[in-house]
Design an enzyme around this catalytic site. Structure first.
Site, short mmCIF file in Angstrom:
data_model
loop_
_atom_site.label_atom_id
_atom_site.label_comp_id
_atom_site.label_asym_id
_atom_site.label_seq_id
_atom_site.Cartn_x
_atom_site.Cartn_y
_atom_site.Cartn_z
N ASN A 154 -17.18 36.64 -63.17
CA ASN A 154 -17.37 37.52 -62.01
C ASN A 154 -16.15 38.43 -61.91
O ASN A 154 -15.10 38.16 -62.48
CB ASN A 154 -17.49 36.66 -60.74
CG ASN A 154 -17.74 37.50 -59.49
OD1 ASN A 154 -18.55 38.43 -59.51
ND2 ASN A 154 -17.04 37.20 -58.42
N HIS A 164 -13.84 40.38 -58.81
CA HIS A 164 -13.62 40.41 -57.36
C HIS A 164 -12.56 41.46 -57.04
O HIS A 164 -11.55 41.55 -57.75
CB HIS A 164 -13.15 39.03 -56.87
CG HIS A 164 -12.98 38.95 -55.40
ND1 HIS A 164 -14.05 38.99 -54.52
CD2 HIS A 164 -11.87 38.86 -54.62
CE1 HIS A 164 -13.60 38.91 -53.28
NE2 HIS A 164 -12.28 38.84 -53.32
N ARG A 170 -32.46 28.61 -51.55
CA ARG A 170 -31.55 29.14 -52.57
C ARG A 170 -31.63 28.33 -53.86
O ARG A 170 -31.60 28.89 -54.96
CB ARG A 170 -30.12 29.13 -52.04
CG ARG A 170 -29.09 29.69 -53.01
CD ARG A 170 -27.70 29.65 -52.44
NE ARG A 170 -27.25 28.27 -52.23
CZ ARG A 170 -26.02 27.94 -51.84
NH1 ARG A 170 -25.14 28.88 -51.59
NH2 ARG A 170 -25.68 26.69 -51.67
N LEU A 208 -15.39 29.52 -54.08
CA LEU A 208 -15.66 30.96 -54.01
C LEU A 208 -14.44 31.78 -54.41
O LEU A 208 -13.35 31.61 -53.86
CB LEU A 208 -16.09 31.33 -52.57
CG LEU A 208 -16.43 32.79 -52.31
CD1 LEU A 208 -17.68 33.19 -53.09
CD2 LEU A 208 -16.62 33.04 -50.82
N MET A 237 -24.57 39.72 -54.89
CA MET A 237 -24.15 39.39 -53.53
C MET A 237 -24.81 38.13 -52.97
O MET A 237 -25.03 38.03 -51.77
CB MET A 237 -24.42 40.59 -52.60
CG MET A 237 -23.73 41.86 -53.02
SD MET A 237 -21.93 41.66 -53.17
CE MET A 237 -21.48 41.47 -51.46
#
Length: 215
Positions: free
Chosen positions: A106, A108, A64, A143, A89
């Site tokens: 972002n 959500h 990653r 997150l 994702m």
């Protein structure tokens, strides 16, 4: 406000943002759309709006961190003012987040800090929540927990399913995400610790979502 958008799927938020740019509601340009999935419909959306779109295959990278280093270098070539995650994702590496800190946002599908991670709509229904919605936030290492720019509230009814709630929330996602980008482009968004202040925004109380001005 020149932006780069990262996607993984159908790109409905990308389409809403691209429409706002094409009609002049947001000044500037979507410089590039990057997808980590070759079959992502959002690449077709980019093509429709004549935006440069690229698929970057994660499988050709060792890990990653290596993938994200490539993305960082690729994005920097476009010199964007903002990097926008629109249904992207993949969990971002710390280096990616640090590189674009304060310029990375972002959306959500919940009222964070509630129902983080995947299937937030299903989580809300199973929990028995009476309201859900969506949150546009700055991205941090935690997150779905960055400082909140704007939220929209959506009631949950007894007959809602994960699918129906998803569609109801999406209607607001397509409004609040372009709105947040417009505010940032107008230099109206200031961060003070965890608090985000939007100069001149019309905040208020339910039942209306009063932070929506232009969308």
């Amino acid at each position: 406000m020149d932006i780069v958008v990262l996607i993984s799927g159908r790109g409905s938020n990308l389409e809403a943002i691209a429409q706002a740019y094409s009609t002049g509601k947001i000044k500037g340009e979507i410089k590039l759309v990057i997808s980590n999935r070759k079959e992502a419909r959002g690449l077709k959306t980019a093509e429709k709006f004549r935006i440069k779109g690229e698929f970057v295959d994660p499988s050709i990278f060792e890990n990653r961190e290596e993938y994200d280093r490539f993305l960082v270098d690729r994005i920097k070539k476009e010199k964007p003012d903002l990097v926008v995650l629109a249904g992207y994702m993949r969990i971002l590496s710390d280096n990616f987040i640090k590189t674009f800190e304060g310029k990375l946002i972002n959306i959500h599908p919940s009222l964070t800090p509630a129902f983080k991670g995947l299937k937030a709509q299903k989580q809300a229904i199973e929990y028995g929540a009476k309201f859900s919605g969506c949150t546009v936030h700055f991205v941090t290492r935690d997150l779905d927990a960055g400082p909140v720019i704007v939220q929209a509230v959506v009631p949950i009814t007894l007959d809602d399913t994960e699918e129906s709630l998803t569609e109801k929330i999406l209607e607001y996602e397509h409004r609040v995400y372009p709105q947040a980008i417009k505010w940032i482009s107008e230099n109206r968004v200031k961060i003070n610790g965890r608090k985000v202040i939007v100069e001149g925004a019309r905040y208020g109380t339910l039942p209306v979502n009063p932070a929506l001005e232009d969308f």
